[in-house]
Design a protein around this motif. Structure first.
Motif, PDB file in Angstrom:
ATOM      1  N   PRO A 216       0.812  -1.218   0.000  1.00 30.47           N
ATOM      2  CA  PRO A 216       0.000   0.000   0.000  1.00 30.47           C
ATOM      3  C   PRO A 216       0.851   1.277   0.000  1.00 30.47           C
ATOM      4  O   PRO A 216       0.456   2.291  -0.573  1.00 30.47           O
ATOM      5  N   VAL A 217       2.021   1.198   0.630  1.00 34.70           N
ATOM      6  CA  VAL A 217       2.882   2.388   0.682  1.00 34.70           C
ATOM      7  C   VAL A 217       3.278   2.795  -0.738  1.00 34.70           C
ATOM      8  O   VAL A 217       3.206   3.963  -1.112  1.00 34.70           O
ATOM      9  N   ARG A 264       9.755  -1.649  -4.507  1.00 32.05           N
ATOM     10  CA  ARG A 264      10.167  -0.552  -3.626  1.00 32.05           C
ATOM     11  C   ARG A 264       9.909   0.762  -4.338  1.00 32.05           C
ATOM     12  O   ARG A 264       9.890   0.802  -5.572  1.00 32.05           O
ATOM     13  N   PRO A 265       9.802   1.837  -3.577  1.00 34.16           N
ATOM     14  CA  PRO A 265       9.672   3.139  -4.253  1.00 34.16           C
ATOM     15  C   PRO A 265      10.857   3.405  -5.172  1.00 34.16           C
ATOM     16  O   PRO A 265      10.734   4.084  -6.186  1.00 34.16           O
ATOM     17  N   THR A 300       7.568  15.015  -5.756  1.00 37.15           N
ATOM     18  CA  THR A 300       6.721  14.109  -4.969  1.00 37.15           C
ATOM     19  C   THR A 300       7.519  13.482  -3.841  1.00 37.15           C
ATOM     20  O   THR A 300       8.489  12.772  -4.096  1.00 37.15           O
ATOM     21  N   PRO A 301       7.148  13.768  -2.599  1.00 38.41           N
ATOM     22  CA  PRO A 301       7.884  13.157  -1.497  1.00 38.41           C
ATOM     23  C   PRO A 301       7.586  11.663  -1.426  1.00 38.41           C
ATOM     24  O   PRO A 301       6.467  11.234  -1.711  1.00 38.41           O
ATOM     25  N   VAL A 302       8.592  10.912  -1.058  1.00 40.55           N
ATOM     26  CA  VAL A 302       8.402   9.462  -0.939  1.00 40.55           C
ATOM     27  C   VAL A 302       7.731   9.195   0.406  1.00 40.55           C
ATOM     28  O   VAL A 302       8.194   9.675   1.431  1.00 40.55           O
ATOM     29  N   PRO A 303       6.641   8.475   0.413  1.00 41.97           N
ATOM     30  CA  PRO A 303       5.961   8.239   1.693  1.00 41.97           C
ATOM     31  C   PRO A 303       6.842   7.433   2.635  1.00 41.97           C
ATOM     32  O   PRO A 303       7.605   6.580   2.189  1.00 41.97           O
ATOM     33  N   VAL A 304       6.710   7.742   3.902  1.00 43.47           N
ATOM     34  CA  VAL A 304       7.530   7.059   4.897  1.00 43.47           C
ATOM     35  C   VAL A 304       6.623   6.194   5.755  1.00 43.47           C
ATOM     36  O   VAL A 304       5.583   6.669   6.168  1.00 43.47           O
TER      37      VAL A 304
ATOM     38  N   GLN B 569       7.609   2.659  10.786  1.00 43.98           N
ATOM     39  CA  GLN B 569       7.588   4.115  10.690  1.00 43.98           C
ATOM     40  C   GLN B 569       8.184   4.740  11.939  1.00 43.98           C
ATOM     41  O   GLN B 569       8.959   5.691  11.859  1.00 43.98           O
ATOM     42  N   TYR B 572      11.866   4.341  11.673  1.00 52.03           N
ATOM     43  CA  TYR B 572      12.477   5.244  10.698  1.00 52.03           C
ATOM     44  C   TYR B 572      12.508   6.673  11.228  1.00 52.03           C
ATOM     45  O   TYR B 572      13.491   7.388  11.044  1.00 52.03           O
ATOM     46  N   ALA B 589      12.793  13.858  -2.874  1.00 50.91           N
ATOM     47  CA  ALA B 589      12.400  12.590  -3.480  1.00 50.91           C
ATOM     48  C   ALA B 589      13.334  11.445  -3.119  1.00 50.91           C
ATOM     49  O   ALA B 589      13.427  10.460  -3.822  1.00 50.91           O
ATOM     50  N   GLU B 590      14.055  11.597  -2.014  1.00 46.12           N
ATOM     51  CA  GLU B 590      14.921  10.501  -1.591  1.00 46.12           C
ATOM     52  C   GLU B 590      14.081   9.460  -0.871  1.00 46.12           C
ATOM     53  O   GLU B 590      13.263   9.801  -0.015  1.00 46.12           O
ATOM     54  N   THR B 591      14.267   8.207  -1.214  1.00 50.69           N
ATOM     55  CA  THR B 591      13.472   7.173  -0.546  1.00 50.69           C
ATOM     56  C   THR B 591      14.120   6.863   0.797  1.00 50.69           C
ATOM     57  O   THR B 591      15.309   7.121   0.992  1.00 50.69           O
ATOM     58  N   PRO B 592      13.333   6.309   1.727  1.00 50.60           N
ATOM     59  CA  PRO B 592      13.886   6.001   3.045  1.00 50.60           C
ATOM     60  C   PRO B 592      15.132   5.133   2.960  1.00 50.60           C
ATOM     61  O   PRO B 592      16.102   5.362   3.667  1.00 50.60           O
ATOM     62  N   TYR B 617      12.951  -2.234   7.563  1.00 49.09           N
ATOM     63  CA  TYR B 617      11.999  -1.313   6.942  1.00 49.09           C
ATOM     64  C   TYR B 617      11.539  -1.863   5.594  1.00 49.09           C
ATOM     65  O   TYR B 617      10.357  -1.883   5.268  1.00 49.09           O
ATOM     66  N   ALA B 621       7.709  -2.647   5.207  1.00 45.69           N
ATOM     67  CA  ALA B 621       6.892  -1.664   4.497  1.00 45.69           C
ATOM     68  C   ALA B 621       6.576  -2.107   3.075  1.00 45.69           C
ATOM     69  O   ALA B 621       5.482  -1.892   2.581  1.00 45.69           O
ATOM     70  N   TYR B 622       7.543  -2.731   2.419  1.00 47.51           N
ATOM     71  CA  TYR B 622       7.373  -3.008   0.987  1.00 47.51           C
ATOM     72  C   TYR B 622       7.041  -4.475   0.727  1.00 47.51           C
ATOM     73  O   TYR B 622       6.192  -4.789  -0.095  1.00 47.51           O
TER      74      TYR B 622
END
Lengths: 304, 644
Positions: A216-217, A264-265, A300-304, B569, B572, B589-592, B617, B621-622
């Motif tokens: 969902p992320v 992954r994003p 677009t910010p990457v959701p955390v 979350q 993180y 736009a940097e990913t975690p 993470y 998350a993914y």
């Protein structure tokens, strides 16, 4: 499975020098079950790229050179009268191949273009009331001359949408060119390579790409990208839901190539510009579209 | 990476709201000064103006102190300190550039909002105060957090029970030093002297002074409402000064008589100690603090009434002030010219006090006096003569002042009462709203062994008393002159209550209830509340438990998932806040995962644990692997690792 694809990519980059990313993206597009649009000047290695991929994947490859007087039947094939049997027999055209290179697509008349694009979308062609399925996998790599060159019929936006990705190849760098000029002719090297895959392997890979999961992320991230493209003040054409689905498909294929069964994003970001470039550009051309896609990704910010 | 104040929308909006709310109460110069600074800060951020150097800001703060010193002549007290705080807040905004400044400004904003509550408990301020409070809170939440609005809601929902408990349980203190304002006048500008001109000034403003609920009293018409504030005993002719009244001896026998009735008054803040009471009031009971009664039925609070004050008056219809006056009540300045002549003639003509009072009334009734708020200035030794025999233009203070002086000249003890007359009835809340415009002055004379009220204005402009000051002053000056003596006439607007009036009534009523509820819940109410708990009023206890359980249930359904943030979350964000402290901010736009990797590169000692975080993470998350519980373990590991 994906070690084979990695081998393929490294093999291909021995022939098409300095195009690692593009080769990888082209493979991603294949695995996602989409079609690829390459826009660039002649002589930057488009044809070689397609030929290498065709050889290495072992897919039946054909090339159609599009010209202004090319008719749909020239690509699709047509009914030919056999005098001995006293009947018409369908002779499939070059389109009936697994990998088709449609060279200089935008030189053809809109009628021919649309015949090809319809075949791409539906995976089958109808001739005189009979439907003929196209082979599987069916992968079209179309090239087109840069936007608004003379003697071209630009593809309408609705048809650009049929391509999953668009690429630019650019000129090779100076060092690469030195190596190219010194070394073996790529055409000769092309003769030496053989397929890495057996029948059905590519199709199996296509099926496993489908089973890559999207959390969902990540889905939220893609939805956010779509939403931002529709906001007032954004220059590019607003993205459709289909664009979002294309992004998901491409990201899945990229994740598959990475050897993962989830997205992954980061995967989304890798395929974002090629997938969205031609969709955002609309009638401003792919080049502008790619810039906007880049800006969209940054914004677009990457959701955390 | 420098932060910009105006880019932090929620902080900027809330902080400026808080500043404006306090700014409205304090020195306008400092408020303008703060505004100027804010505009300058805006220019710095938007147009790259030069930021003020430390020297300049230092100089400005000294200037600020000087301005406060000039204006208030002291640095001690509420007003100067709040003014100073406001100026400093604006100066602090100029320095805003990082996280620490942000937190400091949020704290300062909370203080400013609380200060506003000290000035005014009006319900109107609840809305902006609440919004500013929420905004400040919101600005504290990291922008990377998802569902910031929901988190804020949760924080506020959690705080409600706490606030309710504190409201009921927190002990009420009355600190005598806590409420001293540096200035001599408060919000309601009522002074203890009668200089004709003061009332006219007051009549210009419609500020509310107090609201009164006359639940049991038989008074139904505003004409009968005379709110006594202060008694003036020193005559200077036309103007009057207060004198020593002396504390009324406590009458032990005075208990509650069955005929006693009560009324309640909610008085707006003012810097004096006046308690405005109806005629016939025998005793006043303040909800907070002490009051005492002076001779001449005047009541005072023991301390300045800096906040909204609620008090109860005990009223008795038959209550009469029978205290015999001393010679003080006959002293007047030397009379001159026509005044002296008139007094001498009247004295000779009418030997009895009753006849003299009648003559005095006739003098006002028969001569052509004009009631006006713009009579022009009176002054000099002949001002009384000039008013009584030549210009004959004035308002209540002129009439009261001159009447009392003439009465004394004729040998009748007299004193001037200043206060309010009438008020506007609010049918929604059934209370009277008395505004600054109702300010009034009248006379009491000692006759037949008791003090009697005489209102000379009644003879000159009865309409002022009949329709109330508010409507009267709304008439044009011409109309005032023409209709002043014609009590049959009514202005048309007063005949029907418009929708707008109705809305005003409802709002005013709401505000009244709110103020009353907040202020009224004092030590006594608190005591009785807890007493009732201790008395085990079973029903109440059960009811409270029921409500509490209900609240918990509603709360749980509102926030179904245990936390708004999932384990990964939380993990993180823990790493993120550490990273930001090391000045490593996530890029656009940097990913975690990319951020965690970069962090590991910059801090090789943390690489191992960061990889662990990253893997967790990624999987959670993914890949959606159910790795519950492990997050907490890694979080502890991370906390340990990040400490050294």
């Amino acid at each position: 499975m994906n070690t084979k694809f990695h081998d393929l990519i490294s093999e291909a980059s021995k022939v098409v020098l300095d195009k690692n990313v593009e080769i990888r993206l082209a493979m991603t597009c294949l695995l996602a079950g989409g079609h690829l649009l390459i826009e660039d000047l002649p002589g930057v290695g488009k044809t070689t790229l397609v030929q290498v991929l065709g050889k290495l994947t072992g897919l039946k490859t054909r090339r159609i050179q599009f010209t202004i007087d090319l008719l749909p039947a020239d690509a699709i094939g047509g009914q030919v009268f056999h005098p001995q049997e006293q009947k018409f027999v369908f002779h499939p055209g070059p389109l009936f191949s697994q990998m088709v290179m449609a060279d200089e697509l935008n030189r053809a008349s809109p009628r021919t273009q649309s015949a090809l694009l319809q075949a791409m979308e539906e995976g089958e062609v109808s001739v005189d009331g009979t439907t003929w399925p196209l082979p599987k996998p069916f992968y079209v790599i179309a090239t087109q001359n840069p936007h608004q060159q003379t003697g071209t019929f630009p593809l309408p936006e609705s048809q650009l949408d049929r391509f999953l990705m668009s690429l630019e190849l650019h000129h090779a760098s100076k060092e690469t060119e030195v190596r190219l000029l010194q070394g073996e002719d790529p055409r000769v090297r092309l003769q030496k390579i053989s397929s890495l895959f057996t029948d059905g392997e590519i199709e199996a890979a296509l099926a496993s790409v489908q089973s890559v999961t999207v959390s969902p992320v990540v889905a939220g991230y893609i939805a956010e990208i779509l939403e931002r493209s529709r906001r007032a003040g954004f220059e590019g054409a607003p993205l459709s839901t289909r664009a979002g689905m294309a992004l998901v498909r491409a990201a899945k294929a990229w994740a598959f190539l990475e050897g993962r069964d989830y997205v992954r994003p980061d995967d989304v970001q890798q395929v974002l510009v090629p997938v969205l470039g031609h969709r955002l550009g609309g009638n401003h051309g792919i080049k502008r579209g790619r810039e906007w896609a880049h800006a969209l990704q940054k914004a677009t910010p990457v959701p955390v | 990476m420098k932060r910009q104040f105006f880019a932090q929308t929620s902080l900027a909006v809330s902080f400026i709201t808080a500043m404006v709310m306090v700014g409205l109460e304090v020195s306008p110069w400092v408020a303008l000064f703060s505004l100027g600074l804010l505009i300058w800060k805006w220019g710095v951020e938007k147009f790259h103006w030069r930021n003020l150097s430390r020297k300049v800001t230092g100089g400005l703060s000294v200037l600020l102190l000087a301005q406060i010193l000039v204006q208030y002549r002291t640095l001690i007290g509420q007003d100067p300190s709040y003014t100073f705080l406001l100026g400093l807040s604006a100066l602090r905004v100029m320095d805003y550039e990082n996280e620490r400044d942000h937190r400091f400004l949020v704290l300062l904003g909370f203080v400013l909002i609380s200060i506003k509550a000290l000035f005014s408990l009006d319900i109107y301020w609840i809305v902006p105060s609440g919004l500013a409070f929420a905004g400040l809170w919101y600005s504290l939440l990291s922008p990377e957090l998802p569902q910031r609005g929901k988190i804020l809601l949760k924080v506020f929902a959690l705080s409600v029970p706490g606030a309710v408990i504190l409201f009921f349980a927190f002990p009420r203190f009355v600190l005598p030093w806590a409420m001293s304002r540096g200035e001599a006048t408060g919000q309601i500008g009522f002074s203890e002297e009668l200089n004709p001109g003061r009332v006219a000034e007051l009549a210009g403003v419609a500020n509310m002074v107090f609201r009164a609920k006359l639940s049991d009293l038989p008074i139904k018409s505003s004409q009968e409402l005379y709110w006594r504030g202060s008694v003036l005993v020193n005559s200077r002719g036309l103007s009057w000064r207060p004198g020593m009244l002396g504390i009324k001896p406590r009458n032990e026998a005075e208990g509650e008589k069955p005929a006693d009735k009560h009324y309640e008054v909610a008085l707006e803040p003012h810097a004096n100690t006046f308690l405005f009471v109806l005629e016939g009031t025998e005793q006043v009971q303040l909800e907070l603090g002490n009051s005492f009664s002076l001779n001449a039925s005047v009541f005072r609070s023991a301390r300045p009434l800096m906040t909204t004050t609620v008090y109860r008056g005990r009223w008795n219809e038959g209550s009469i002030d029978r205290q015999t006056p001393d010679e003080e009540y006959l002293k007047i300045p030397e009379l001159r010219g026509q005044v002296a002549a008139w007094v001498n003639i009247t004295k000779e003509k009418h030997p009895t006090p009753a006849a003299r009072i009648e003559a005095l009334q006739a003098f006002y009734q028969e001569n052509d006096f004009t009631y006006t708020l713009n009579p022009g200035a009176y002054g000099g030794v002949n001002e009384l003569e000039s008013f009584l025999f030549h210009r004959r233009r004035g308002f209540c203070e002129h009439f009261a002042g001159s009447y009392a002086t003439l009465a004394r000249a004729l040998g009748i003890p007299a004193r001037v009462i200043v206060g309010y007359q009438g008020g506007r009835y609010n049918p929604m809340g059934e209370f009277w709203r008395v505004s600054q415009r109702d300010a009034h002055a009248w006379v009491e004379i000692f006759n037949d062994g008791r003090w009697q009220r005489v209102d000379p204005t009644q003879w000159v402009a009865p309409l002022r008393l009949v329709i109330g000051a508010e409507d009267f002053f709304n008439l044009s000056e011409e109309d005032q002159k023409v209709f002043a003596r014609d009590i049959q006439w009514r202005p048309k607007a007063g005949d029907s209550i418009t929708l707008w009036d109705r809305v005003g009534f409802v709002m005013d009523d709401l505000n009244y209830r709110w103020t009353y509820f907040l202020v009224d819940f004092d030590r006594t109410s608190q005591k009785s509340f807890w007493q009732s708990l201790i008395d085990l009023k079973l029903q109440l206890v059960v009811g409270l438990i029921f409500v509490a359980v209900l609240c918990v249930l509603i709360f749980r359904s509102l926030f179904k998932n245990k936390g708004l943030l999932s384990e990964e979350q939380v993990l993180y964000h823990a790493v993120l806040s550490w990273g930001q402290k090391q000045d490593i901010f996530p890029e656009e736009a940097e990913t975690p995962l990319q951020y965690l990797e970069r962090l590991g590169k910059e801090h090789p000692s943390k690489k191992a644990i960061l990889r662990k975080v990253s893997e967790y993470y990624d999987q959670k998350a993914y890949a959606k692997k159910p790795l519950s519980g492990e997050g907490a373990k890694i979080l502890t590991e991370w906390k340990e690792a990040s400490r050294n």
